[in-house]
Design an enzyme around this catalytic site. Structure first.
Site, PDB file in Angstrom:
ATOM      1  N   CYS A  53       0.854  -1.186   0.000  1.00  0.00           N
ATOM      2  CA  CYS A  53       0.000   0.000   0.000  1.00  0.00           C
ATOM      3  C   CYS A  53       0.891   1.238   0.000  1.00  0.00           C
ATOM      4  O   CYS A  53       1.789   1.358   0.836  1.00  0.00           O
ATOM      5  CB  CYS A  53      -0.897  -0.021   1.237  1.00  0.00           C
ATOM      6  SG  CYS A  53      -1.906   1.468   1.419  1.00  0.00           S
ATOM      7  N   CYS A  56       0.366   3.215   3.610  1.00  0.00           N
ATOM      8  CA  CYS A  56       0.830   2.723   4.918  1.00  0.00           C
ATOM      9  C   CYS A  56       1.908   1.649   4.846  1.00  0.00           C
ATOM     10  O   CYS A  56       2.465   1.262   5.872  1.00  0.00           O
ATOM     11  CB  CYS A  56      -0.354   2.208   5.729  1.00  0.00           C
ATOM     12  SG  CYS A  56      -1.041   0.645   5.121  1.00  0.00           S
ATOM     13  N   CYS A 102      -7.323  -1.091   1.502  1.00  0.00           N
ATOM     14  CA  CYS A 102      -6.311  -1.580   2.436  1.00  0.00           C
ATOM     15  C   CYS A 102      -6.968  -1.730   3.808  1.00  0.00           C
ATOM     16  O   CYS A 102      -7.574  -0.780   4.316  1.00  0.00           O
ATOM     17  CB  CYS A 102      -5.147  -0.596   2.496  1.00  0.00           C
ATOM     18  SG  CYS A 102      -3.890  -1.019   3.727  1.00  0.00           S
ATOM     19  N   CYS A 105      -5.283   0.919   6.415  1.00  0.00           N
ATOM     20  CA  CYS A 105      -5.459   2.378   6.382  1.00  0.00           C
ATOM     21  C   CYS A 105      -6.679   2.835   5.588  1.00  0.00           C
ATOM     22  O   CYS A 105      -6.959   4.026   5.528  1.00  0.00           O
ATOM     23  CB  CYS A 105      -4.210   3.060   5.845  1.00  0.00           C
ATOM     24  SG  CYS A 105      -3.941   2.833   4.070  1.00  0.00           S
ATOM     25  N   CYS A 125      -8.008  -6.142  -9.624  1.00  0.00           N
ATOM     26  CA  CYS A 125      -7.681  -5.114 -10.613  1.00  0.00           C
ATOM     27  C   CYS A 125      -7.323  -3.837  -9.850  1.00  0.00           C
ATOM     28  O   CYS A 125      -8.204  -3.154  -9.328  1.00  0.00           O
ATOM     29  CB  CYS A 125      -8.900  -4.933 -11.515  1.00  0.00           C
ATOM     30  SG  CYS A 125      -8.655  -3.813 -12.879  1.00  0.00           S
TER      31      CYS A 125
END
Length: 136
Positions: A53, A56, A102, A105, A125
């Site tokens: 991510c 984070c 995510c 976060c 995707c």
């Protein structure tokens, strides 16, 4: 939506700028924008490593699960760590899809579809702007 990491828009913008994230990263991750197909830096990226991510640093995907779906966005068959990605029903644009965020976060990552070519049958995707790659 409550996640372990909570920040203001100003704090997210500053963090993404500090990381050198691409300009679209804030709108994609914090406001669920979608980058145009075939424009993301990881769409045709095949190095060996892991995708995290951008907001984070949570580990999301292994490069070994990436495949060319021909859709214009990086596609993966499964998440690297079970529970790293949370699914949310997305009813925007006159359709029903499964949005991926995510779990750490709340960053918008992309969508998952049940049309993948591997044994999972899934196609995660993702927007390149929501990802950070770490080479092995």
């Amino acid at each position: 939506m409550t996640t372990p990491i909570e920040k203001t828009d100003a704090e997210w913008k500053a963090l993404l700028a500090e990381k050198g994230a691409e300009p679209a990263a804030f709108e994609v991750t914090r406001h669920a924008a979608t980058e145009r197909p075939f424009t993301g830096k990881y769409e045709a990226h095949w190095d060996d490593g892991t995708y995290h991510c951008i907001c984070c640093g949570a580990k999301l995907f292994e490069s070994s699960t990436k495949f060319d779906a021909g859709c214009g966005w990086p596609s993966f068959s499964q998440e690297a760590v079970p529970g790293a990605i949370r699914n949310i029903v997305d009813r925007s644009h006159g359709m029903v899809r499964t949005e991926n965020v995510c779990a750490n976060c709340g960053a918008h990552l992309g969508h998952v579809f049940p049309d993948g070519p591997t044994e999972t049958g899934l196609r995660y995707c993702m927007n390149s702007a929501s990802l950070d790659f770490k080479k092995k």
